[in-house]
Design an enzyme around this catalytic site. Structure first.
Site, PDB file in Angstrom:
ATOM      1  N   ALA A  18       0.839  -1.197   0.000  1.00  0.00           N
ATOM      2  CA  ALA A  18       0.000   0.000   0.000  1.00  0.00           C
ATOM      3  C   ALA A  18       0.874   1.247   0.000  1.00  0.00           C
ATOM      4  O   ALA A  18       0.670   2.169  -0.793  1.00  0.00           O
ATOM      5  CB  ALA A  18      -0.922  -0.014   1.216  1.00  0.00           C
ATOM      6  N   ARG A  46      -5.883  -2.639  10.823  1.00  0.00           N
ATOM      7  CA  ARG A  46      -6.132  -2.825  12.256  1.00  0.00           C
ATOM      8  C   ARG A  46      -5.448  -1.762  13.109  1.00  0.00           C
ATOM      9  O   ARG A  46      -5.964  -1.368  14.138  1.00  0.00           O
ATOM     10  CB  ARG A  46      -5.654  -4.217  12.685  1.00  0.00           C
ATOM     11  CG  ARG A  46      -6.616  -5.306  12.251  1.00  0.00           C
ATOM     12  CD  ARG A  46      -6.067  -6.658  12.537  1.00  0.00           C
ATOM     13  NE  ARG A  46      -4.730  -6.788  11.949  1.00  0.00           N
ATOM     14  CZ  ARG A  46      -4.049  -7.916  11.880  1.00  0.00           C
ATOM     15  NH1 ARG A  46      -4.555  -9.018  12.374  1.00  0.00           N
ATOM     16  NH2 ARG A  46      -2.858  -7.950  11.331  1.00  0.00           N
ATOM     17  N   LYS A 149      -2.233 -11.670  -5.599  1.00  0.00           N
ATOM     18  CA  LYS A 149      -1.785 -13.025  -5.330  1.00  0.00           C
ATOM     19  C   LYS A 149      -1.177 -13.111  -3.916  1.00  0.00           C
ATOM     20  O   LYS A 149      -0.784 -12.082  -3.400  1.00  0.00           O
ATOM     21  CB  LYS A 149      -0.774 -13.457  -6.381  1.00  0.00           C
ATOM     22  CG  LYS A 149       0.593 -12.774  -6.255  1.00  0.00           C
ATOM     23  CD  LYS A 149       1.658 -13.592  -6.936  1.00  0.00           C
ATOM     24  CE  LYS A 149       2.987 -13.459  -6.302  1.00  0.00           C
ATOM     25  NZ  LYS A 149       3.609 -12.176  -6.301  1.00  0.00           N
ATOM     26  N   TYR A 180       2.560  -7.622 -13.410  1.00  0.00           N
ATOM     27  CA  TYR A 180       3.380  -7.678 -14.612  1.00  0.00           C
ATOM     28  C   TYR A 180       2.587  -7.308 -15.862  1.00  0.00           C
ATOM     29  O   TYR A 180       3.133  -6.778 -16.821  1.00  0.00           O
ATOM     30  CB  TYR A 180       4.064  -9.046 -14.747  1.00  0.00           C
ATOM     31  CG  TYR A 180       5.459  -8.940 -14.177  1.00  0.00           C
ATOM     32  CD1 TYR A 180       5.623  -8.716 -12.811  1.00  0.00           C
ATOM     33  CD2 TYR A 180       6.578  -8.956 -14.986  1.00  0.00           C
ATOM     34  CE1 TYR A 180       6.881  -8.518 -12.277  1.00  0.00           C
ATOM     35  CE2 TYR A 180       7.842  -8.762 -14.459  1.00  0.00           C
ATOM     36  CZ  TYR A 180       7.990  -8.543 -13.110  1.00  0.00           C
ATOM     37  OH  TYR A 180       9.232  -8.322 -12.594  1.00  0.00           O
ATOM     38  N   GLY A 182       0.620  -4.983 -16.130  1.00  0.00           N
ATOM     39  CA  GLY A 182       0.508  -3.532 -16.230  1.00  0.00           C
ATOM     40  C   GLY A 182       1.805  -2.879 -16.690  1.00  0.00           C
ATOM     41  O   GLY A 182       1.876  -1.657 -16.843  1.00  0.00           O
ATOM     42  N   GLU A 217      16.599 -11.003  -9.848  1.00  0.00           N
ATOM     43  CA  GLU A 217      16.695  -9.916  -8.874  1.00  0.00           C
ATOM     44  C   GLU A 217      18.037 -10.024  -8.177  1.00  0.00           C
ATOM     45  O   GLU A 217      18.522 -11.134  -7.945  1.00  0.00           O
ATOM     46  CB  GLU A 217      15.561 -10.024  -7.836  1.00  0.00           C
ATOM     47  CG  GLU A 217      14.274  -9.396  -8.326  1.00  0.00           C
ATOM     48  CD  GLU A 217      13.120  -9.452  -7.324  1.00  0.00           C
ATOM     49  OE1 GLU A 217      12.161  -8.713  -7.504  1.00  0.00           O
ATOM     50  OE2 GLU A 217      13.179 -10.247  -6.359  1.00  0.00           O
ATOM     51  N   HIS A 241       3.514 -14.261 -12.995  1.00  0.00           N
ATOM     52  CA  HIS A 241       4.106 -13.232 -13.856  1.00  0.00           C
ATOM     53  C   HIS A 241       4.641 -13.791 -15.184  1.00  0.00           C
ATOM     54  O   HIS A 241       4.280 -13.331 -16.257  1.00  0.00           O
ATOM     55  CB  HIS A 241       5.241 -12.501 -13.135  1.00  0.00           C
ATOM     56  CG  HIS A 241       4.832 -11.873 -11.829  1.00  0.00           C
ATOM     57  ND1 HIS A 241       3.573 -11.368 -11.598  1.00  0.00           N
ATOM     58  CD2 HIS A 241       5.521 -11.650 -10.679  1.00  0.00           C
ATOM     59  CE1 HIS A 241       3.512 -10.881 -10.369  1.00  0.00           C
ATOM     60  NE2 HIS A 241       4.684 -11.032  -9.788  1.00  0.00           N
ATOM     61  N   ARG A 469      25.364 -16.174 -10.779  1.00  0.00           N
ATOM     62  CA  ARG A 469      24.457 -16.310 -11.908  1.00  0.00           C
ATOM     63  C   ARG A 469      23.490 -17.473 -11.748  1.00  0.00           C
ATOM     64  O   ARG A 469      22.826 -17.869 -12.697  1.00  0.00           O
ATOM     65  CB  ARG A 469      25.248 -16.460 -13.205  1.00  0.00           C
ATOM     66  CG  ARG A 469      25.921 -15.164 -13.601  1.00  0.00           C
ATOM     67  CD  ARG A 469      26.886 -15.359 -14.749  1.00  0.00           C
ATOM     68  NE  ARG A 469      27.518 -14.092 -15.071  1.00  0.00           N
ATOM     69  CZ  ARG A 469      27.072 -13.250 -16.007  1.00  0.00           C
ATOM     70  NH1 ARG A 469      25.998 -13.549 -16.691  1.00  0.00           N
ATOM     71  NH2 ARG A 469      27.688 -12.113 -16.227  1.00  0.00           N
TER      72      ARG A 469
HETATM   73  C1  BG6 Z   1       6.112  -9.735  -6.686  1.00  0.00           C
HETATM   74  C2  BG6 Z   1       6.849 -10.837  -5.972  1.00  0.00           C
HETATM   75  O1  BG6 Z   1       4.913 -10.222  -7.208  1.00  0.00           O
HETATM   76  O2  BG6 Z   1       6.917  -9.226  -7.727  1.00  0.00           O
HETATM   77  C3  BG6 Z   1       8.188 -10.347  -5.459  1.00  0.00           C
HETATM   78  O3  BG6 Z   1       6.063 -11.307  -4.896  1.00  0.00           O
HETATM   79  C4  BG6 Z   1       8.986  -9.689  -6.550  1.00  0.00           C
HETATM   80  O4  BG6 Z   1       8.926 -11.408  -4.896  1.00  0.00           O
HETATM   81  C5  BG6 Z   1       8.140  -8.650  -7.306  1.00  0.00           C
HETATM   82  O5  BG6 Z   1      10.111  -9.048  -5.970  1.00  0.00           O
HETATM   83  C6  BG6 Z   1       8.871  -8.129  -8.509  1.00  0.00           C
HETATM   84  O6  BG6 Z   1       8.152  -7.064  -9.061  1.00  0.00           O
HETATM   85  P1  BG6 Z   1       8.878  -5.946  -9.901  1.00  0.00           P
HETATM   86  O7  BG6 Z   1       7.771  -5.145 -10.469  1.00  0.00           O
HETATM   87  O8  BG6 Z   1       9.732  -5.187  -8.938  1.00  0.00           O
HETATM   88  O9  BG6 Z   1       9.703  -6.654 -10.916  1.00  0.00           O
END
Ligand code: BG6
Length: 489
Positions: A18, A46, A149, A180, A182, A217, A241, A469
Site C-alpha cells: 500500500a 487494524r 496473489k 506484470y 501492467g 533480482e 508473472h 548467476r
Molecule cells: C512480486 C513478488 O509479485 O513481484 C516479489 O512477490 C517480486 O517477490 C516482485 O520481488 C517483482 O516485481 P517488480 O515489479 O519489482 O519486478
C-alpha cells in the site's frame, strides 16, 4: 459525471505494498487528472491511526515524477485532503459497517462507485469480501474488488478461494491483479507482434527456435522470508508473472482487443500446454558467502526462514505448447532471487538461415549467427534485435549488431508504474489485464502437480552463492533442449 462519487478503499493500508505502490499510484492518477471529480480514498487496517497520521504516512512515499512542475506540492496537498482512515478488524461486520457510514457521508447520496483494494494475506480475503459486499447491497453504483496473489497454493486451494469469493461477488466484480500485465513492455508485446508485418509472420515454430522468459533480482527475500518460505519462487514469479507473459506471447490472434476475446485466447494457449514434470525443472536456493571483505547472507540465514528450508529461491523450467503453431518449441523460464543482476527480459531466438551463404564466416558455431529479439521489460526498457552485419572495410568480416529501440532515448515521457495502469483499468471497468478465474485455474493446472511432487519428494535445491548467476543446473536443462540462455552469451 459530477454526481458520481468514487471511493477507493485500501484494505491493509499500513502494509508495504500500500505504502510503496498503491497510494503513490493513486496520487499519480490524480496528478494526471485521471480520477473523477468526486473521489475519496480510505485506508483500512487494524492499526489505530487518525486521518492525519495516515496522510503523514502516505505523504512520505508520494513523488512527482516530473518534478519540474511547480504545482506538485499543491497537488499533493489536495490529494491528501481526500484521504481518510478507518481502523477495524478484517472480519468485523460491525467495523466495516462503520466504514460504510463514513463512505455514505462522503458520498452524500450521490451515485456511488466503490473500489476495494485487498492488500492483505489471502487467508482473510473472504472475511473482508463478505463484509464489503454486505455494504455493497446498500450502494447505488458498482462495487469492485482488486485482489493480489497468492491466489491459493495449488489447484485445490485456488478453486476453493474462487468458490468462496463467488459466494459474495460475481466474476466481473473480482479483479485479480498480476502487476506484470501492467508493465509498459508487456502491453507493447501485442502491439509489436500484431501490428508489425516483419514480426507477425515469423511468430511460430517455422522461424522461432526457442523463447526465454528471464526474471532476476539482485537481492534476496530479506524481510519477506515468512511469506516467501510458504510459496517459493515457482509460485511467486513463474506460475503468475512469467506464465502470463508467455500466454500473451504465444496466444493465437484474438478476435478483437476486448477483454473476453483476449482472455479466451490466453486460456486456450494455457490449456494447450502439458503440465510440468520433475524433469522439466531445476530448483536452486541461494547460500551465504563472502567476497571482497563483504559478506552476503544466505536464504536460510533469515531468522524468519527455517534452517532446514528447501524452498526454492531459483528455478528454471522448460514448457511446451502442443498446438500447430508451437509444437516442439521450448519455452524456457528462469527466475531467481539474489542473483548478480536485476533484470527481466523476453528473448526470442530465431532459427538458422537455411543454406546461409556466409556460414563460413561464423565458423562452426551457427548459433552465434541466429537472430535474437529481446524485450527488456526492466530496468531501462528496450526492444532490440540482434542482426548479422558486415564490419565496414575491404575485408568480409561479419559481426552481430543491435537494432536498438531504447525507451529513454526515444521517448521523453516517463513510463508509468504498472499499478497506475491497473488501478485506472479497474476504475474504468477494463478487464483485459486482469486474470479470469478459468485462466487462473489453467495456470495452476500446469504447475500444481510439479509443486506437489517437489514437496512430497523433498527435492533438495541446488545451492548457489548470493550474487552469482545461479545454479549450473539451469545450463543442463537448457542444453537438454538444445538451447543456450541468451542472457549469458
Ligand atoms: C512480486 C513478488 O509479485 O513481484 C516479489 O512477490 C517480486 O517477490 C516482485 O520481488 C517483482 O516485481 P517488480 O515489479 O519489482 O519486478
Amino acid at each position: 459525471e459530477a454526481h458520481t462519487t468514487l471511493s477507493i478503499t485500501v484494505v491493509g493500508a499500513s502494509g508495504d505494498l500500500a505504502k510503496k505502490k498503491i497510494f503513490p499510484a493513486l496520487f499519480a492518477l490524480f496528478y494526471e487528472d485521471f480520477l473523477p471529480e468526486n473521489f475519496v480514498v480510505f485506508g483500512y487496517a487494524r492499526t489505530k491511526m487518525s486521518d492525519e497520521e495516515l496522510r503523514n504516512m502516505i505523504s512520505k512515499t508520494l513523488t512527482c515524477r516530473v518534478d519540474k512542475r511547480e504545482n506538485c506540492a499543491d497537488k499533493m496537498e489536495q490529494f491528501l485532503k481526500r484521504c481518510y482512515y478507518h481502523s477495524g478488524q478484517y472480519n468485523s461486520e460491525e467495523h466495516f459497517g462503520e466504514l460504510d457510514c463514513k463512505l455514505k457521508e462522503k458520498e452524500g447520496g450521490s451515485l456511488s462507485n466503490r473500489l476495494f483494494y485487498l492488500s492483505i494475506p489471502p487467508n482473510i480475503f473472504v472475511d473482508v469480501v463478505k463484509c464489503a459486499s454486505n455494504n455493497a447491497a446498500s450502494t447505488s453504483g458498482w462495487t469492485r474488488v482488486i485482489v493480489e496473489k497468492p491466489f491459493g497454493r495449488n489447484s485445490e486451494s485456488s478453486r476453493e478461494l474462487t468458490r468462496s469469493l463467488k459466494q459474495y461477488l460475481s466474476e466481473d466484480q473480482i479483479f485479480r491483479i498480476d502487476h506484470y500485465l501492467g508493465k509498459e513492455l508487456v502491453e507493447n508485446l501485442s502491439v509489436l507482434r500484431f501490428s508489425n508485418l516483419v514480426f507477425e509472420p515469423l511468430w511460430s515454430r517455422n522461424y522461432i527456435r526457442n523463447v526465454q522468459f528471464i526474471f532476476s533480482e539482485d537481492f534476496g527475500t530479506e524481510g519477506r522470508g515468512g511469506y516467501f518460505d510458504n510459496y517459493g519462487i515457482i509460485r511467486d514469479i513463474m506460475q503468475n508473472h512469467l506464465l502470463q507473459i508467455l500466454a500473451l506471447f504465444a496466444m493465437e490472434t484474438p478476435v478483437s482487443l476486448d477483454a473476453e476475446d483476449i482472455r479466451n485466447e490466453k486460456v486456450k494457449v494455457l490449456r494447450s500446454m502439458r503440465p510440468l514434470q520433475l524433469e522439466d525443472v531445476i530448483v536452486g536456493q541461494y547460500k551465504g558467502h563472502s567476497k571482497g571483505g563483504k559478506s552476503y547472507s544466505g536464504y536460510t540465514d533469515d531468522p524468519t526462514v527455517p534452517k532446514d528450508s528447501i524452498t526454492p529461491t531459483f528455478a528454471a523450467a522448460a514448457l511446451f505448447i502442443n498446438n500447430a503453431r508451437w509444437d516442439g518449441v521450448p519455452f524456457l523460464m528462469k527466475a531467481g532471487k539474489a542473483l548478480h543482476t536485476k533484470k527481466t527480459e523476453i528473448r526470442v531466438q530465431f532459427r538458422h538461415v537455411p543454406g546461409n551463404l556466409y556460414r563460413r564466416n561464423f565458423g562452426t558455431d551457427l548459433d552465434k549467427a541466429t537472430n535474437e529479439l529481446v524485450l527488456r521489460l526492466q530496468p531501462d526498457e528496450a526492444i532490440y534485435l540482434k542482426i548479422n552485419n558486415k564490419v565496414p572495410g575491404l575485408g568480409m568480416r561479419l559481426d552481430r549488431s543491435d537494432l536498438n529501440l531504447l525507451y529513454r532515448a526515444r521517448y521523453s515521457r516517463e513510463i508509468p508504474d504498472a499499478y497506475e495502469r491497473l488501478l485506472l483499468d479497474a476504475i474504468e471497468g477494463e478487464r483485459r489485464l486482469f486474470i479470469r478465474s478459468d485462466e487462473l485455474d489453467a495456470a495452476w493446472s500446469l504447475f500444481s502437480p510439479l509443486l506437489r511432487e517437489l514437496e512430497e519428494k523433498k527435492i533438495a535445491p541446488e545451492l548457489y552463492p548470493h550474487g552469482s548467476r545461479g545454479p549450473i543446473g539451469a545450463h543442463y536443462l537448457a542444453a537438454k533442449h538444445n538451447v543456450r540462455w541468451g542472457d549469458l552469451t
